[in-house]
Design a protein around this motif. Structure first.
Motif, PDB file in Angstrom:
ATOM      1  N   VAL A 103     -19.989  -1.202 -46.539  1.00 14.03           N
ATOM      2  CA  VAL A 103     -21.034  -0.663 -47.397  1.00 14.03           C
ATOM      3  C   VAL A 103     -20.415  -0.405 -48.759  1.00 14.03           C
ATOM      4  CG1 VAL A 103     -22.653   1.232 -47.780  1.00 14.03           C
ATOM      5  CG2 VAL A 103     -22.184   0.453 -45.446  1.00 14.03           C
ATOM      6  N   ARG A 104     -20.991  -1.001 -49.807  1.00 20.06           N
ATOM      7  CA  ARG A 104     -20.555  -0.733 -51.191  1.00 20.06           C
ATOM      8  C   ARG A 104     -21.584   0.184 -51.829  1.00 20.06           C
ATOM      9  NH1 ARG A 104     -16.877  -3.850 -54.277  1.00 20.06           N
ATOM     10  NH2 ARG A 104     -17.221  -2.113 -55.685  1.00 20.06           N
ATOM     11  N   VAL A 105     -21.182   1.377 -52.169  1.00 14.88           N
ATOM     12  CA  VAL A 105     -22.041   2.316 -52.880  1.00 14.88           C
ATOM     13  C   VAL A 105     -21.829   2.059 -54.361  1.00 14.88           C
ATOM     14  CG1 VAL A 105     -22.524   4.752 -53.306  1.00 14.88           C
ATOM     15  CG2 VAL A 105     -21.926   3.977 -51.002  1.00 14.88           C
ATOM     16  N   LEU A 106     -22.909   1.791 -55.077  1.00 15.28           N
ATOM     17  CA  LEU A 106     -22.821   1.436 -56.501  1.00 15.28           C
ATOM     18  C   LEU A 106     -23.774   2.323 -57.312  1.00 15.28           C
ATOM     19  CD1 LEU A 106     -22.838  -2.400 -55.830  1.00 15.28           C
ATOM     20  CD2 LEU A 106     -20.867  -1.061 -56.583  1.00 15.28           C
ATOM     21  N   ARG A 107     -23.596   3.620 -57.199  1.00 19.10           N
ATOM     22  CA  ARG A 107     -24.460   4.598 -57.849  1.00 19.10           C
ATOM     23  C   ARG A 107     -23.984   4.904 -59.270  1.00 19.10           C
ATOM     24  NH1 ARG A 107     -27.943   7.936 -54.911  1.00 19.10           N
ATOM     25  NH2 ARG A 107     -27.356   9.574 -56.364  1.00 19.10           N
ATOM     26  N   HIS A 108     -24.834   5.592 -60.014  1.00 17.96           N
ATOM     27  CA  HIS A 108     -24.600   5.882 -61.427  1.00 17.96           C
ATOM     28  C   HIS A 108     -23.352   6.719 -61.688  1.00 17.96           C
ATOM     29  CE1 HIS A 108     -27.022   9.173 -59.846  1.00 17.96           C
ATOM     30  NE2 HIS A 108     -26.454   9.921 -60.765  1.00 17.96           N
ATOM     31  N   GLU A 109     -22.991   7.595 -60.768  1.00 20.04           N
ATOM     32  CA  GLU A 109     -21.816   8.434 -61.035  1.00 20.04           C
ATOM     33  C   GLU A 109     -20.510   7.660 -60.897  1.00 20.04           C
ATOM     34  OE1 GLU A 109     -23.226   8.762 -56.931  1.00 20.04           O
ATOM     35  OE2 GLU A 109     -24.188   9.640 -58.654  1.00 20.04           O
ATOM     36  N   GLN A 110     -20.581   6.397 -60.498  1.00 17.87           N
ATOM     37  CA  GLN A 110     -19.372   5.577 -60.336  1.00 17.87           C
ATOM     38  C   GLN A 110     -19.219   4.533 -61.431  1.00 17.87           C
ATOM     39  OE1 GLN A 110     -20.524   4.200 -56.472  1.00 17.87           O
ATOM     40  NE2 GLN A 110     -19.203   5.671 -55.473  1.00 17.87           N
ATOM     41  N   GLY A 111     -20.094   4.546 -62.423  1.00 20.42           N
ATOM     42  CA  GLY A 111     -20.061   3.519 -63.456  1.00 20.42           C
ATOM     43  C   GLY A 111     -21.089   2.443 -63.158  1.00 20.42           C
ATOM     44  N   ALA A 112     -21.390   1.645 -64.157  1.00 17.95           N
ATOM     45  CA  ALA A 112     -22.465   0.660 -64.037  1.00 17.95           C
ATOM     46  C   ALA A 112     -21.972  -0.650 -63.437  1.00 17.95           C
ATOM     47  CB  ALA A 112     -23.068   0.390 -65.413  1.00 17.95           C
ATOM     48  N   PRO A 113     -22.484  -1.032 -62.258  1.00 19.03           N
ATOM     49  CA  PRO A 113     -22.079  -2.322 -61.706  1.00 19.03           C
ATOM     50  C   PRO A 113     -22.699  -3.503 -62.448  1.00 19.03           C
ATOM     51  CG  PRO A 113     -23.643  -1.245 -60.245  1.00 19.03           C
ATOM     52  CD  PRO A 113     -23.327  -0.280 -61.351  1.00 19.03           C
TER      53      PRO A 113
END
Length: 160
Positions: A103-113
């Motif tokens: 599972v790759r979590v790509l939420r806003h608090e981690q930077g923009a994917p």
């Protein structure tokens, strides 16, 4: 008398089933996404922008790879921006790795994917737009991106 009771019981059972079906149908509306091959793209979203802002970003609650083989997000495009630049694992414009059974979590608090460059207009809260995702192995899939103010993640800690 007995037949009247049976008719009333059947009518009530049908109403309960229909109410349950309505709950099931309304579930995916709140938790939107798409499946392509073994990949499940969960809740793509963008943050609202202001007039004059030329860049935006797309995030995902997660991308799940339920399959036995790794895949990669290699490109994306949308009519709301001139280009979509992937913020990959190694450097900008590289693919986003999706390891097997992960599972790759790509939420806003981690930077923009995904960086939207050359926005055609502001992204307004409540709007939705189409984004086409290109995966190395799973193929191409359109998703609907919701423009919203992001929620902060729920704390994951719990006492034992």
């Amino acid at each position: 008398m007995f037949n009247g009771w049976m008719v009333a019981a059947r009518r009530q059972a049908v109403q309960v089933l229909l109410a349950g079906a309505a709950v099931v149908v309304s579930g995916p509306v709140q938790s939107h996404g798409a499946t392509v091959g073994a990949l499940q793209v969960e809740h793509p979203y963008a943050v609202p922008t202001v007039v004059g802002q030329t860049e935006g970003a797309v995030y995902f609650r997660a991308i799940r790879n339920t399959g036995p083989a790794a895949d990669r997000l290699i490109a994306a495009e949308t009519p709301v921006a001139q280009t979509v630049r992937l913020q990959g694992d190694e450097s900008p414009s590289k693919a986003i790795a999706l390891p097997a059974r992960s599972v790759r979590v790509l939420r806003h608090e981690q930077g923009a994917p995904l960086l939207l460059q050359g926005l055609q207009r502001p992204l307004l809260e409540g709007e939705r737009f189409v984004l086409t995702l290109h995966f190395e192995h799973a193929g191409t899939r359109e998703v609907v991106v919701w423009v919203q103010q992001p929620r902060e993640p729920k704390p994951s800690g719990h006492a034992h």
